[in-house]
Design an enzyme around this catalytic site. Structure first.
Site, short mmCIF file in Angstrom:
data_model
loop_
_atom_site.label_atom_id
_atom_site.label_comp_id
_atom_site.label_asym_id
_atom_site.label_seq_id
_atom_site.Cartn_x
_atom_site.Cartn_y
_atom_site.Cartn_z
N HIS A 94 -43.13 38.95 -10.18
CA HIS A 94 -42.26 37.85 -10.58
C HIS A 94 -41.40 38.11 -11.80
CE1 HIS A 94 -43.76 34.65 -7.88
NE2 HIS A 94 -44.88 35.33 -7.93
N ARG B 185 -38.21 27.08 -19.17
CA ARG B 185 -38.92 27.54 -20.35
C ARG B 185 -37.93 28.15 -21.36
NH1 ARG B 185 -44.48 28.32 -20.04
NH2 ARG B 185 -44.22 28.93 -22.20
N LYS C 218 -33.34 33.88 -21.38
CA LYS C 218 -32.72 32.76 -20.64
C LYS C 218 -31.51 32.21 -21.40
CE LYS C 218 -37.12 31.43 -18.40
NZ LYS C 218 -36.91 31.48 -16.94
N THR D 55 -35.64 29.23 -9.95
CA THR D 55 -35.77 28.28 -8.84
C THR D 55 -35.12 26.96 -9.24
OG1 THR D 55 -38.00 27.92 -9.68
CG2 THR D 55 -37.79 29.20 -7.65
C1 NBG Z 1 -40.92 33.73 -12.96
C2 NBG Z 1 -39.50 34.26 -13.11
C3 NBG Z 1 -38.51 33.38 -12.40
C4 NBG Z 1 -38.94 33.15 -10.97
C5 NBG Z 1 -40.37 32.62 -10.95
C6 NBG Z 1 -40.88 32.44 -9.54
C7 NBG Z 1 -42.95 34.44 -14.15
C8 NBG Z 1 -43.81 35.58 -14.54
N1 NBG Z 1 -41.84 34.73 -13.47
O1 NBG Z 1 -37.24 33.98 -12.42
O2 NBG Z 1 -39.18 34.38 -14.47
O3 NBG Z 1 -38.08 32.23 -10.34
O4 NBG Z 1 -41.23 33.53 -11.59
O5 NBG Z 1 -40.77 33.60 -8.80
O6 NBG Z 1 -43.27 33.30 -14.42
#
Ligand code: NBG
Length: 809
Positions: A361, A550, A555, A657
């Site tokens: 992720h 977050r 970001k 998302t």
């Molecule tokens: C997060 C990413 C996002 C992604 C989500 C779901 C973690 C480790 N990763 O970009 O930063 O949309 O996972 O896949 O929380």
């Protein structure tokens, strides 16, 4: 699949509901508090949901393959209204309650957001559960029942203050304790080798034991025909370990200590893992939910298929590991199968390899979770043996004829430099590794884990994230849902690709105006919420420009705040400057120990304080910070958005998302070519999205060449110089002091996240985008086009891809 309706009309509902008060409370509805009304309503639904679950287990699909989604987070949000909708009885219940002098809204307000996750990864898991249940799959979750969530965020003098999130204070009526499925989990002790008649085996002796107790939370699919559950584990002491002696001698503290030590394991989500004891706790969490979940899976497998079908294990069960947190699944499943079930290595390894899959992720360093070998070896010694053996066999089988074999082994081995590398363990032991958006998967292949791509390219695949369109459109935005239903029917609810039927209305002025009215109403709803929670008054006819996620340097909320200051300065120096009145809305938590991110929150609030109170600007621009971002207020925020800020440094946001949730609610993306923004752009076309900034390759090249010079960049434009000066000159210092810390971070790290590098391109994009805002029809048309194209980002699509390509269901 279960066919029966729970009740057929509001009278039947009222009768059953009233009866339930007597059996649950021994009192009448009239003598109950709102909280009791909520509890009893949940209990009433649970009676029905259990029957759906039973039918799903025993029905014609009982033999279907099962998938268990292991995740340390499930950010499920509030369930009551969602399940009323899914059961098709929302109106019936609302009407019945009204006839009884109560309102559904008030009862829903009694529910708390479960503190079971912290961001996109946890919400993704929840959306996946919704989709699996709605698609009629046997998909289950396996996680931890945290007594306290991450923390509740409050803002004091502009600063984030963390308060314990006691979300279960009044109980959690959705859960069911399943003590009969509790599992004893071991920690510590030693491994002993036994030998008899030439045969040898190992045992794990003298360990401390805890009892992992499961609590099941139901997942009800849309249509009410299928329901599954998430199993959440809580750590409890074993009865036999209670120190009766100490207790009888009056040493209550000693008698109780073992209890609190053990319960600490499931007390907090992501305990601060900076010091030694925090780290141990985190590892205990990871092992506990893996060990307990797998023991249950193996038991139910034996019940279903008997004791001699272990080679086919992976044909019947998929074990999906969400990030590396459940990476111990592989060695633990080997341990269970070999030590406890007496199976040979080859069969057990086949079972492990065919059942386990892994999703990455993030490309940030935190993706590369490692643990000191010494810690794993002392905490779970027998499991460590299996990690060692997987590693040994991997290295032994490595093709030596490859010219770069040594280098590949160095980067892909599990044990290295005194550490256990969890991502490597996940990739080697499983049969699939996927990224969460096209670009992210490409970056994994060419960069983050490129050596694995060289060694086993067949394991790699992409699964672009998706979101539950039922929660984030149908439930969150009832006005828009109704408008859509009236225009194209309601088939989109089960088949989100049908949203594309809306395209034919892009030239329909009446419809576009209706769409505008819906947006306005949603903005008013959010404005009221902001006023209630922060006291800030915002104008619903200004453009709502929103960034919620977050807080993290990559970001780049900082870029957004700099934009606000840019316009603040402009309005101050030129009162006649003509700009679209705007409301800049922020929400999100910063990790408790992440000083920079917390400073950015303080910065947002300090800028808000100045801008919102300055007579020269307060009617033109406003800044609002929504406290304690959570699933429930997110559901009010997304529908009200017009501009969706997705402005991460290219290459760093795996997918995002929130970008999809905004799009589905008709916001227009202002973003970099990062994560799933890339796919949004492909789908809607360049005229329906605003892209700016450096691309991932450009950022890589800048980093590699070392040619980027922040000071030069700042000096290139006086307006940037001024913004940077204002970090230190006291302009925004009234609330809580200046921002030298942010200044220093920027300067000392030469703008690590390329905030200034992208700044003017961002301003230009913002200007072009808002120029169109005055042309309402044009704006609404773009908005509609985004909604029409958003069906692709439903988690139904994502889950079908996982089911077909990874889980082979
Ligand atoms: C997060 C990413 C996002 C992604 C989500 C779901 C973690 C480790 N990763 O970009 O930063 O949309 O996972 O896949 O929380």
């Amino acid at each position: 699949m279960y066919k029966e309706q729970i009740f057929h009309d509001k009278e039947e509902f009222m009768t059953m509901y009233r009866k339930k008060f007597l059996s649950e409370l021994g009192r009448e509805f009239e003598d109950s508090t709102s909280r009791e009304r909520y509890d009893v309503l949940v209990k009433l639904l649970l009676d029905h949901i259990r029957q759906i679950q039973f039918q799903a287990e025993a029905g014609p699909t009982a033999e279907d393959k099962r998938v268990v989604y292991f995740s340390l987070e499930f950010l499920i949000g509030k369930l009551l209204r969602n399940y009323l909708i899914n059961l098709g009885i929302e109106d019936m219940v609302a009407d019945g309650l009204e006839a009884m002098g109560e309102t559904l809204d008030d009862i829903c307000a009694e529910e708390k957001d479960p503190g079971l996750g912290n961001g996109g990864l946890g919400r993704l898991a929840a959306c996946f559960m919704d989709s699996m249940a709605s698609l009629g799959m046997h998909g289950y979750g396996n996680g931890i029942r945290y007594r306290f969530g991450l923390f509740k965020q409050t803002i004091k003098d502009g600063c984030q203050v963390e308060v314990a999130d006691d979300w279960m204070e009044k109980g959690y009526p959705w859960e069911t304790r399943k003590i009969e499925d509790a599992v004893v989990v071991k920690f510590g002790g030693r491994v002993v080798r036994h030998e008899e008649n030439g045969e040898f085996w190992f045992s794990w002796d003298d360990a401390d034991k805890i009892l992992a107790v499961p609590y099941d939370v139901p997942i009800v699919g849309y249509g009410g025909k299928n329901a599954t559950f998430i199993r959440l584990w809580a750590a409890e002491p074993l009865e036999e370990d209670f120190d009766m002696d100490a207790f009888n001698h009056g040493d209550y503290a000693k008698a109780m200590k073992f209890q609190s030590d053990i319960e600490a394991i499931s007390t907090l989500l992501y305990p601060d893992d900076t010091d030694g004891s925090g780290k141990v706790l985190r590892l205990k969490q990871e092992y506990m939910f893996v060990a307990a979940g797998l023991r249950n899976i193996v038991d139910s497998y034996k019940k279903r298929y008997g004791n001699d079908k272990w080679y086919e294990f992976g044909d019947h069960i998929s074990i999906h590991t969400n990030d590396t947190h459940p990476a111990l699944c592989a060695p633990e499943l080997l341990r269970i199968l070999i030590d406890e079930e007496g199976i040979d290595w080859d069969t057990a390894w086949h079972a492990v390899n065919t059942s386990i899959s892994y999703t990455n992720h993030t490309v940030l360093p935190e993706a590369m979770e490692t643990w000191p070998i010494s810690l794993i070896e002392s905490l779970i010694p027998r499991v460590y043996n299996f990690i060692e053996e997987i590693n040994r066999r991997y290295r032994e089988a490595f093709p030596r004829d490859k010219e770069n074999a040594q280098q590949l082994i160095a980067s892909t081995a599990i044990l290295w430099d005194g550490k256990v590398r969890m991502a490597n363990l996940s990739i080697i032991a499983g049969h699939s590794v996927n990224g969460v958006a096209k670009l992210h998967t490409e970056i994994l292949k060419r960069d983050t884990i490129k050596d694995f791509y060289e060694v086993s390219p067949e394991k790699f695949n992409n699964k672009t994230n998706g979101i539950s369109h039922r929660r984030f459109l149908l439930e969150s935005n009832p006005k828009l849902s109704e408008l859509i239903n009236d225009a194209i029917g309601n088939e989109w609810i089960t088949n989100p690709a049908m949203l594309s039927d809306l395209e034919k209305l892009e030239g329909d002025e009446v419809f576009l105006n209706d769409l505008g009215r819906v947006k306005k109403a949603n903005k008013e709803r959010l404005a009221a919420y902001i006023k209630d929670t922060s006291g800030v008054i915002v104008d619903p006819s200004s453009v709502f420009d929103i960034q919620v996620k977050r807080f993290h340097a990559y970001k780049r909320q900082l870029l957004n705040v700099f934009k606000v200051i840019f316009y603040y300065n402009k309005l101050k120096s030129d009162p006649h400057f003509d700009m679209v009145p705007a409301t800049y809305i922020f929400a999100g938590k910063a990790a408790q120990g992440y000083a920079f991110a917390k400073d950015v929150i303080r910065f947002v609030n300090s800028v808000a304080h100045v801008v919102n109170n300055d007579p020269a600007t307060k009617d033109r621009i406003k800044v609002a910070f929504v406290e304690n971002f959570a699933v429930s207020n997110a559901q009010i925020i997304y529908p009200a958005a017009e501009i969706s800020e997705q402005i991460s440094t290219a290459g760093l946001e795996a997918s995002g998302t929130g970008n999809m949730k905004f799009m589905m609610n008709g916001a227009i993306t202002l973003g970099t070519l990062d994560g799933a923004n890339v796919e949004i752009a492909e789908l809607v076309g360049p005229e329906n999205i605003k892209i700016f900034g450096k691309k991932a390759e450009e950022i890589d090249a800048l980093r590699a060449s070392g040619s980027y010079d922040l000071i030069n960049e700042i000096r290139s434009d006086d307006r940037i110089v001024k913004i940077i000066d204002e970090l230190k000159d006291g302009t925004f210092a009234e609330l809580s002091g200046g921002f030298d810390s942010i200044y220093n971070e920027l300067i000392h790290k030469n703008d690590e996240f390329f905030v200034i590098a992208d700044f003017m391109s961002y301003i230009k994009a913002y200007e072009e985008l808002t120029a169109d805002y005055k042309n309402t029809l044009k704006w609404n048309k773009v908005s509609l086009h985004n909604i029409a194209k958003s069906g692709y980002f439903s988690s139904d699509r994502t889950i079908k891809e996982y089911a077909d390509e990874i889980w082979k269901m």
